[in-house]
Scaffold this motif. Structure first.
Motif, short mmCIF file in Angstrom:
data_model
loop_
_atom_site.label_atom_id
_atom_site.label_comp_id
_atom_site.label_asym_id
_atom_site.label_seq_id
_atom_site.Cartn_x
_atom_site.Cartn_y
_atom_site.Cartn_z
N PHE A 199 0.83 -1.21 0.00
CA PHE A 199 0.00 0.00 0.00
C PHE A 199 0.86 1.26 0.00
O PHE A 199 1.92 1.29 0.62
CB PHE A 199 -0.90 0.03 1.24
CG PHE A 199 -2.09 -0.88 1.16
CD1 PHE A 199 -3.23 -0.50 0.48
CD2 PHE A 199 -2.05 -2.13 1.75
CE1 PHE A 199 -4.32 -1.34 0.39
CE2 PHE A 199 -3.14 -2.98 1.68
CZ PHE A 199 -4.28 -2.59 0.99
N SER A 200 0.38 2.29 -0.67
CA SER A 200 1.02 3.59 -0.56
C SER A 200 0.63 4.21 0.77
O SER A 200 -0.54 4.20 1.14
CB SER A 200 0.56 4.50 -1.70
OG SER A 200 1.14 4.08 -2.90
N CYS A 201 1.63 4.73 1.47
CA CYS A 201 1.37 5.30 2.80
C CYS A 201 1.66 6.79 2.83
O CYS A 201 2.66 7.25 2.30
CB CYS A 201 2.24 4.63 3.86
SG CYS A 201 1.77 2.94 4.18
N VAL A 202 0.77 7.51 3.47
CA VAL A 202 1.01 8.92 3.76
C VAL A 202 1.02 9.09 5.27
O VAL A 202 0.62 8.19 6.00
CB VAL A 202 -0.09 9.83 3.14
CG1 VAL A 202 -0.18 9.63 1.64
CG2 VAL A 202 -1.45 9.57 3.79
N THR A 203 1.47 10.26 5.70
CA THR A 203 1.31 10.60 7.10
C THR A 203 0.67 11.97 7.18
O THR A 203 0.74 12.75 6.22
CB THR A 203 2.64 10.53 7.88
OG1 THR A 203 2.38 10.75 9.27
CG2 THR A 203 3.64 11.54 7.38
N ALA A 204 -0.02 12.24 8.27
CA ALA A 204 -0.73 13.50 8.43
C ALA A 204 -0.84 13.81 9.91
O ALA A 204 -0.63 12.94 10.74
CB ALA A 204 -2.12 13.41 7.80
N SER A 205 -1.16 15.06 10.21
CA SER A 205 -1.14 15.47 11.61
C SER A 205 -2.35 14.98 12.41
O SER A 205 -2.27 14.80 13.61
CB SER A 205 -1.08 16.99 11.70
OG SER A 205 -2.31 17.56 11.27
N ASP A 206 -3.51 14.80 11.75
CA ASP A 206 -4.77 14.53 12.47
C ASP A 206 -4.98 15.62 13.52
O ASP A 206 -5.40 15.35 14.64
CB ASP A 206 -4.71 13.13 13.10
CG ASP A 206 -6.09 12.60 13.48
OD1 ASP A 206 -7.09 13.32 13.31
OD2 ASP A 206 -6.15 11.45 13.97
N ALA A 207 -4.65 16.87 13.12
CA ALA A 207 -4.63 17.97 14.09
C ALA A 207 -6.01 18.28 14.64
O ALA A 207 -6.99 18.37 13.90
CB ALA A 207 -4.06 19.22 13.42
#
Ligand SMILES: [Zn+2]
Ligand SMILES: [Zn+2]
Length: 244
Positions: A199-207
């Motif tokens: 799978f392609s993975c991203v990351t994000a803040s979930d701010a």
């Protein structure tokens, strides 16, 4: 090709668990201050503050995608991202039709709908923090029908992450990508989280607070900050890709 920084998972004051200071206007300001090129507003089961953030972003030259973080019947959180507000609102209507319950502000907090001038327009009475009656497959099918993309949220986390909830990622689910939380470096995700395979993975803040915006973000190699380009990068097509 450009290297563009995206934070694709930001809550606004519409999410009951989010800080009141997370108005569409302040989110756009903070995102620009921390050097983001692209953001997505993803409140729990609603996109009612996305339009204000999009208009404010357009005024300042920041690309804002409308989205939402949908809670499935299986209690898995999944992002649905769109490139047009009307499509996000069509998805919202589908979610609302399958979202039981009313919010209890004393227990969960306020759900503030605001405009781009920092004015309160109203309060959302629905139980936005709750689970919908929609299965993951229904959510992905409807999102794709509307031209959107789906990213399974915080897959490394015990709460509401797909791996913990289901024990695996269904092969026929047609997810566009996975999100790993800020707890794990994106480069280490494949070694650290079992089962995320190809799978392609991203990351994000979930701010949920202004200071958290951009705390984790993904650098894409794309030509412009659009959903179509993100989709290509997730599919690793035409030279588009995720850098970090
Ligand atoms: Zn979540
Ligand atoms: Zn979230």
């Amino acid at each position: 090709m450009k290297k563009l920084k995206a934070d694709l998972h930001i809550h606004s004051c519409l999410s009951p668990c989010s800080d009141w200071a997370m108005s569409p206007r302040k989110i756009v300001q903070q995102s620009m201050d921390v050097g983001l090129d692209l953001i997505a507003i993803c409140d729990h089961n609603s996109a009612e503050n996305a339009g204000a953030a999009m208009r404010e972003g357009a005024r300042h030259g920041l690309q804002v995608l409308p989205g939402m973080e949908i809670c499935s019947r299986e209690e898995v959180h999944i992002l649905a991202l769109f490139d047009r507000l009307d499509l996000a609102l069509e998805m919202q209507a589908y979610v609302y039709a399958n979202l039981p319950g009313e919010n209890n502000t004393k227990v969960f907090g306020f759900q503030v709908v605001a405009n781009e001038k920092d004015e309160v327009i109203g309060e959302n009475p629905r139980l936005l923090i709750g689970a919908t009656r929609l299965g993951l497959h229904d959510i992905v099918k409807k999102t794709h029908m509307l031209g959107g993309i789906n990213i399974s949220c915080h897959v490394d986390r015990p709460a509401y992450g797909i791996i913990n909830q289901l024990g695996f990622i269904p092969e026929d689910l047609n997810l566009d990508g996975l999100e790993v939380s800020y707890h794990i470096q994106l480069a280490e995700a494949a070694q650290t989280i079992p089962g995320i395979g190809n799978f392609s993975c991203v990351t994000a803040s979930d701010a949920h607070y202004l200071n958290d915006i951009g705390k984790a973000c993904t650098v894409f190699q794309i030509t412009e900050p659009t959903l179509d380009e993100i989709r290509l990068a997730l599919a690793r097509k035409n030279g588009r890709r995720i850098l970090v």
